[in-house]
Design an enzyme around this catalytic site. Structure first.
Site, short mmCIF file in Angstrom:
data_model
loop_
_atom_site.label_atom_id
_atom_site.label_comp_id
_atom_site.label_asym_id
_atom_site.label_seq_id
_atom_site.Cartn_x
_atom_site.Cartn_y
_atom_site.Cartn_z
N THR A 25 0.88 -1.18 0.00
CA THR A 25 0.00 0.00 0.00
C THR A 25 0.91 1.22 0.00
OG1 THR A 25 -1.76 -1.16 1.18
CG2 THR A 25 -1.81 1.25 1.22
N LYS A 74 0.51 4.98 8.34
CA LYS A 74 1.08 5.37 7.04
C LYS A 74 0.01 5.45 5.98
CE LYS A 74 2.41 2.12 4.56
NZ LYS A 74 1.88 1.20 3.51
N LYS A 130 -7.20 1.22 -2.91
CA LYS A 130 -6.80 0.78 -1.57
C LYS A 130 -7.04 1.88 -0.54
CE LYS A 130 -5.20 -1.79 1.71
NZ LYS A 130 -3.88 -2.41 1.75
#
Length: 295
Positions: free
Chosen positions: A102, A245, A177
């Site tokens: 990701t 993150k 995502k």
């Protein structure tokens, strides 16, 4: 060309919680595997099964027809692909690179641009499903890149996932995502609040879960992570530090779109508080500990 076990050698970079299972599934399908991980010990079980370990992405890249990466942060992705000892400078012409980390949509676009200059196919193909999905080869895989690159990748991706969707051009997998992570972020707050509320009401959270997980409130987090919370299991299926993150990437890209996401902003602030409590290497279900602090 269809990438099959008979005609395809695969390189796998990143053999952590999810990557190890994903690489193992590729080997079980008959693919010859080369691996690289910054910590060699993390790849030992794969090497014991027949994988070849290499000391750098540059050493691995020219030996492989397909190179898959599953690393931690965008900075790691950039180094692995574009660094002096990275994949793109050393991969052979016609190779296919698939980043399943990701990461940043803009970085995914940049990688495809650099890859295409060297005659290399590229996909961004992040996943959802956590450690369970990786272990059981039923990840949801969201891909961005050309249709041709995607069609080449499908046989390989099918070894790791069951829901494989081409979302559009480079970066589209990462944007998708982000949608996934945005939905999960607020959902995890709801799961934790429901559990703490149940406890305060004098209910048995396990019994409550039986009633609500199959109804309108049902979700992956409620069915798979809430039981871990109830059992005091905060081991990582997906690290808090990596979720932070992801949420920051989503907020940064939302800002570029002039889009306000208050639920995501709140979730990020709560997870940052959790990290300050020393829980950055715990699983995302450890968010419950923030709510426990209020008691």
């Amino acid at each position: 060309m269809e990438r099959t076990a008979e005609n395809t050698v695969i390189g796998f970079i990143g053999t952590g919680v999810m990557g190890k299972s994903m690489a193992g599934h590729l080997m079980s399908k008959g693919y010859k595997l080369h691996v690289y991980s910054r910590t060699k010990e993390k790849a030992e079980s794969l090497v014991a099964q027949g994988a070849s370990w290499h000391s750098s992405p540059a050493a691995l890249a020219p030996l492989c027809d397909v190179i898959i990466t599953m690393v931690g942060y965008p900075r790691d992705v950039e180094e692995v692909y574009l660094g002096d000892q990275g994949v793109i400078p050393f991969a052979k012409q016609g190779a296919l690179v698939i980043d399943m980390t990701t990461s940043s949509p803009s970085l995914a676009k940049r990688i495809e641009e650099e890859a295409s200059k060297r005659g290399i196919w590229a996909l961004d193909a992040p996943v959802s499903g956590g450690d369970i999905g990786a272990r059981e080869a039923r990840l949801s895989i969201m891909a961005g890149g050309s249709k041709e690159a995607f069609e080449q990748a499908v046989p390989v991706l099918e070894a790791m996932g069951t829901q494989i969707v081409h979302q559009g051009p480079a970066g589209s997998g990462q944007f998708t995502k982000m949608c996934n992570q945005i939905a999960i972020a607020s959902n995890m707050m709801g799961v934790c609040e429901a559990l703490i509320y149940a406890e305060k009401a004098g209910l048995d959270p396990s019994t409550v879960l039986k009633s609500i997980q199959s109804g309108a409130a049902g979700s992956f987090s409620l069915s798979n992570l809430a039981p871990r919370v109830i059992n005091g299991d905060y081991a990582p299926g997906f690290y808090v530090k990596h979720f932070i993150k992801d949420m920051q990437i989503a907020l940064d890209s939302a800002k570029e779109m002039n889009l306000d996401l208050p639920g995501l902003s709140l979730a990020l602030s709560l997870y940052e508080r959790l990290a300050r409590m020393g829980e950055e290497d715990s699983g995302t279900q450890a968010l419950f500990k923030v709510y426990l602090q209020q008691q």
